[in-house]
Enzyme design. Structure first.
Site, PDB file in Angstrom:
ATOM      1  N   ARG B 247       0.728  -1.257  -0.089  1.00 28.10           N
ATOM      2  CA  ARG B 247      -0.111  -0.157  -0.284  1.00 28.10           C
ATOM      3  C   ARG B 247       0.864   1.066   0.067  1.00 28.10           C
ATOM      4  O   ARG B 247       1.659   1.013   0.946  1.00 28.10           O
ATOM      5  CB  ARG B 247      -0.792   0.443   1.518  1.00 28.10           C
ATOM      6  CG  ARG B 247      -2.212   0.753   1.051  1.00 28.10           C
ATOM      7  CD  ARG B 247      -3.020   1.309   2.305  1.00 28.10           C
ATOM      8  NE  ARG B 247      -1.691   1.772   3.433  1.00 28.10           N
ATOM      9  CZ  ARG B 247      -1.633   2.056   5.406  1.00 28.10           C
ATOM     10  NH1 ARG B 247      -2.602   1.279   5.589  1.00 28.10           N
ATOM     11  NH2 ARG B 247      -1.294   2.969   5.832  1.00 28.10           N
ATOM     12  N   HIS B 251      -3.910   5.038   5.047  1.00 29.59           N
ATOM     13  CA  HIS B 251      -4.804   4.138   5.256  1.00 29.59           C
ATOM     14  C   HIS B 251      -6.083   4.760   4.367  1.00 29.59           C
ATOM     15  O   HIS B 251      -6.696   4.215   3.178  1.00 29.59           O
ATOM     16  CB  HIS B 251      -4.809   3.653   6.277  1.00 29.59           C
ATOM     17  CG  HIS B 251      -6.736   3.007   6.726  1.00 29.59           C
ATOM     18  ND1 HIS B 251      -7.094   2.248   6.226  1.00 29.59           N
ATOM     19  CD2 HIS B 251      -7.635   3.806   7.025  1.00 29.59           C
ATOM     20  CE1 HIS B 251      -8.060   1.432   6.129  1.00 29.59           C
ATOM     21  NE2 HIS B 251      -8.586   3.053   6.917  1.00 29.59           N
ATOM     22  N   TYR B 259       4.163   6.464   9.656  1.00 25.21           N
ATOM     23  CA  TYR B 259       4.683   5.627  10.460  1.00 25.21           C
ATOM     24  C   TYR B 259       5.743   4.338   9.932  1.00 25.21           C
ATOM     25  O   TYR B 259       5.912   3.442   9.541  1.00 25.21           O
ATOM     26  CB  TYR B 259       3.610   4.430  11.356  1.00 25.21           C
ATOM     27  CG  TYR B 259       2.667   4.316  10.230  1.00 25.21           C
ATOM     28  CD1 TYR B 259       2.268   3.160   8.955  1.00 25.21           C
ATOM     29  CD2 TYR B 259       1.616   5.038  10.509  1.00 25.21           C
ATOM     30  CE1 TYR B 259       0.911   3.230   8.462  1.00 25.21           C
ATOM     31  CE2 TYR B 259       0.166   5.454   9.406  1.00 25.21           C
ATOM     32  CZ  TYR B 259      -0.124   3.987   8.693  1.00 25.21           C
ATOM     33  OH  TYR B 259      -0.531   4.122   7.915  1.00 25.21           O
TER      34      TYR B 259
END
Lengths: 324, 416
Positions: B247, B251, B259
């Site tokens: 990814r 998100h 992170y």
């Protein structure tokens, strides 16, 4: 015709619908070779075969999920919860997948979930519950809860033929305790219509399921005292026959709601609010309710008896209401 | 021009088609970011960037009759199945012209009738039993379909994933589950979620085939998934395919993904699925600059048109909020039978309702040591076979299989 019990009436409904419509399939735990924990599906595997009577792993989320998937194929699956308490295991499928499918994206889910509910058989906290309000509170589902063999059969047939997901709650205390002769010909009972079980002029008792029997017993006693109670069997909780309740209250001017579900958040609250909104002027007294306690369902007989509404609780409340 | 040899050959048109869908996914993603910044996207925006090969390469293995249920980063799958960028744009923009008319957003839409797409829900894992049910229903109706859904590395930890895979395996459902291992479940790396190097290893627990594939190599994705689809279609499924990818954004649009170790982004950036495929197409002389330019011009043209359509679509009328809770005759429910109905009605459907347990669950349950009584198991009875680690090569039969003993016997060759 010999009288049939409620559980036999349910089996007849499944059998006749499977015969009538090859898109009807059954799925659940131990429903095939064993015929179901309460024998509601006994004999159907032998008749319709492995593809239409599907024994599954102990996997409620998978049962409901697979039933949804089959319904997307245009089938009409009937899923059994061995005890309705276990529907909590597939709550997400029920409230997020099943209930919202049509509204969100136009995916109709013509499926039925049925299973035994209710107490009075010393089943304890996990085999006695009445979970109807979890689902009444979730738009997109229909919820029916019969009290007679005739209605159990007719409502289940309507549920199978409905284009929407229907939860059929079957009170296990009634499975073999109520029986009656059923018509030989095909019939259905409409979803969303209550039945007046006993006409009366002094007060209305709105109830459903096993409490219908208790309420009729109470009405019999009250009649000896000159109080004529009208007993309404709601039969469907969602969509609720609000007009039927209002019509009765306009006649009797008093309303007592009786349910086996726990008190807080039970349908008595919704009914009271509806009558307040739509028939306040017709009321001659407060709307009262007789319900189970706000506790889990206890196991030991004296505890469960205290938990459940008793006939004496209904007559006591009715007498109090009749004084207004 | 000779095309590279493949087990499941792809024509030049198909190879260019793959590029078209991947590039369209990428460009649509970029356009959505632009619209998001203009406050035209309502709510969150979820990027597919980095996962285009995974979504397109898997979905492209399916036939028109097959079914998919996309997850949020499978826009490519929706495009392959025939939805247009305008549908996705209007979903994100909450417009009345969107497939859900504004009732839901993102990739939460479907089409049961023509494209055979089931809408996802936000709760992960639930699509797996649902697509198992679509597969079981299709088999019951005599359709030769395969169903497919995707799930992330994070979603494989849910109970619904397990229940669905287990039922699919017990039923030998013609179902392919693609685990898109994109390394991150929101902010948690896969190593902190699942103590397995390969998520495909989970297939072993269900006694089903599991594949691991480079999710950024669209040809590899297609080849592995095609094999999985063929197995499933032959009744040798379900199959789990793990597509290892990355990814490349947070998100959702609000998440800068601080992170993620920067070196990790660098590593995967060098393996960008579009860049890799462009290089492959050039090196194998599948295309030239003209072909590439034509595809890119087509995408630009189509996106421009679809954005105009989406922007012209009004927001829904408020009263629509009150409609559609129930189907009140708006849908005709009809099953599409591709087998004689008499087969599922008595007397033809009727069976002896008994179980036979070939080895009685004996500790040493190799077939050769099964008690003699088991040999007389009736053919029309569902057979409950005790599966142990040594039984993966035996021919299992569940309640969905007994009508097809031949297929059940054919199962071992497809197994790992």
């Amino acid at each position: 015709m010999a009288p049939v019990t409620m559980v036999e009436a349910i089996r007849e409904a499944l059998d006749e619908e499977m015969q009538r419509d090859p898109s009807v399939v059954l799925i659940g735990e131990d429903i095939g070779v064993y015929g179901g924990a309460f024998k509601a599906t006994e004999g159907l595997l032998a008749k319709y075969g492995w593809e239409r009577v599907i024994d599954t792993p102990i996997s409620e989320t998978a049962i409901i999920g697979a039933a949804v998937g089959m319904s997307y194929q245009g089938l009409r699956p009937v899923a059994e919860m061995q005890f309705i308490d276990f529907i909590a295991c597939c709550f997400n499928q029920m409230v997020n997948f099943v209930a919202k499918s049509h509204y969100r994206w136009g995916g109709p889910v013509p499926m039925v979930v049925r299973g035994p509910c209710g107490g009075g058989v010393h089943g304890g906290p996990f085999h006695s519950q009445n979970p109807e309000m979890w689902f009444v509170h979730t738009p997109g589902l229909k919820v029916v809860y019969p009290s007679t063999a005739y209605d159990a059969k007719g409502l289940l047939k309507s549920a199978i033929r409905d284009n929407n997901p229907v939860l059929c709650l079957e009170h296990k205390f009634l499975y073999r305790r109520v029986k009656e002769e059923l018509p030989a010909e095909d019939y259905t009972v409409p979803i969303g219509k209550l039945a007046v079980r006993r006409p009366g002029r002094d007060l209305t008792i709105a109830t459903y399921g096993a409490m219908t029997l208790h309420s009729l017993d109470a009405a019999e006693e009250l009649a000896k005292e000159g109080i004529e109670a009208e007993v309404l069997d709601l039969r469907t909780l969602m969509p609720l026959d609000r007009q039927g309740i209002i019509d009765s209250v306009r006649k009797t001017n008093k309303l007592l709601v009786v349910h086996e579900d726990v008190r807080s958040g039970g349908i008595a609250g919704e009914i009271a609010a509806t009558v307040n909104e739509q028939a306040f002027e017709d009321l001659d007294g407060p709307i009262l309710r007789v319900t189970s306690l706000d506790t889990p369902v206890p196991f030991s007989p004296p505890l469960e008896e205290r938990f459940l509404p008793q006939v004496a609780d209904i007559t006591r409340a009715a007498r109090e209401l009749a004084r207004y | 021009m000779t095309l590279p040899e493949m087990k499941y050959p792809l024509s030049r048109d198909q190879l260019l088609d793959l590029y078209y869908f991947m590039k369209l996914t990428r460009e649509l993603d970029e356009q959505l970011v632009r619209l998001f910044r203009q406050n035209k996207v309502v709510g969150g925006l979820y990027s597919s960037i980095g996962q285009e090969a995974s979504a397109v390469g898997t979905a492209y293995t399916l036939e028109k009759r097959d079914w998919i249920a996309p997850m949020i980063r499978n826009v490519g799958g929706l495009l392959v199945k025939g939805f247009r960028p305008r549908d996705i744009l209007m979903q994100y923009m909450a417009r009345s012209g969107a497939p859900t008319g504004g009732k839901d957003g993102t990739s939460h839409f479907g089409d049961l009738q023509d494209r055979h797409v089931v809408s996802p829900i936000s709760m992960l894992g639930d699509l797996i039993p649902v697509m198992t049910g679509v597969a079981m229903g299709g088999r019951y109706l005599g359709q030769k379909i395969v169903t497919m859904t995707w799930i992330g590395d994070g979603g494989t930890s849910t109970g619904a994933f397990h229940e669905g895979m287990n039922l699919a395996a017990a039923q030998h459902a013609p179902f392919v589950c693609v685990v898109e291992n994109n390394q991150w479940a929101y902010s948690t790396p896969v190593a902190r979620q699942v103590p397995l190097k390969n998520l495909a290893d989970r297939a072993r627990a269900y006694g089903i085939p599991g594949y691991v594939v480079d999710g950024n190599d669209v040809i590899a994705v297609y080849q592995a998934t095609k094999e999985a689809v063929e197995l499933a279609r032959r009744g040798e499924g379900p199959v789990l395919v793990e597509s290892k990818t990355m990814r490349m954004k947070g998100h959702a649009q609000h998440d800068p993904a601080g992170y993620v170790p920067p070196e990790m982004f660098e590593y995967w950036k060098a393996r960008d699925p579009l860049a890799l495929y462009e290089k492959w197409l050039t090196e194998n002389k599948v295309w030239d600059k003209k072909a590439k330019d034509e595809i890119e011009a087509r995408i630009e043209r189509e996106l421009k048109e679809d954005i105009e359509i989406a922007e012209a679509s009004p927001l829904p009328n408020a009263e629509e909020a009150e409609r559609g809770v129930y189907c009140e005759g708006c849908h005709t429910i009809e099953a599409h039978w591709e087998r004689p109905i008499a087969e599922v009605q008595p007397p033809k459907a009727s069976v002896q309702p008994v179980w036979t347990v070939p080895d009685f669950g004996a500790l040493n349950n190799a077939r050769g040591s099964a008690p003699a009584a088991a040999a007389s198991a009736p053919d029309d009875g569902a057979r409950a076979e005790a599966h142990s680690n040594s039984s993966a090569k035996s021919a299992p039969a569940g309640s969905g299989a007994p009508k097809r003993p031949a297929r059940a016997e054919a199962r071992p060759k497809g197994r790992r």
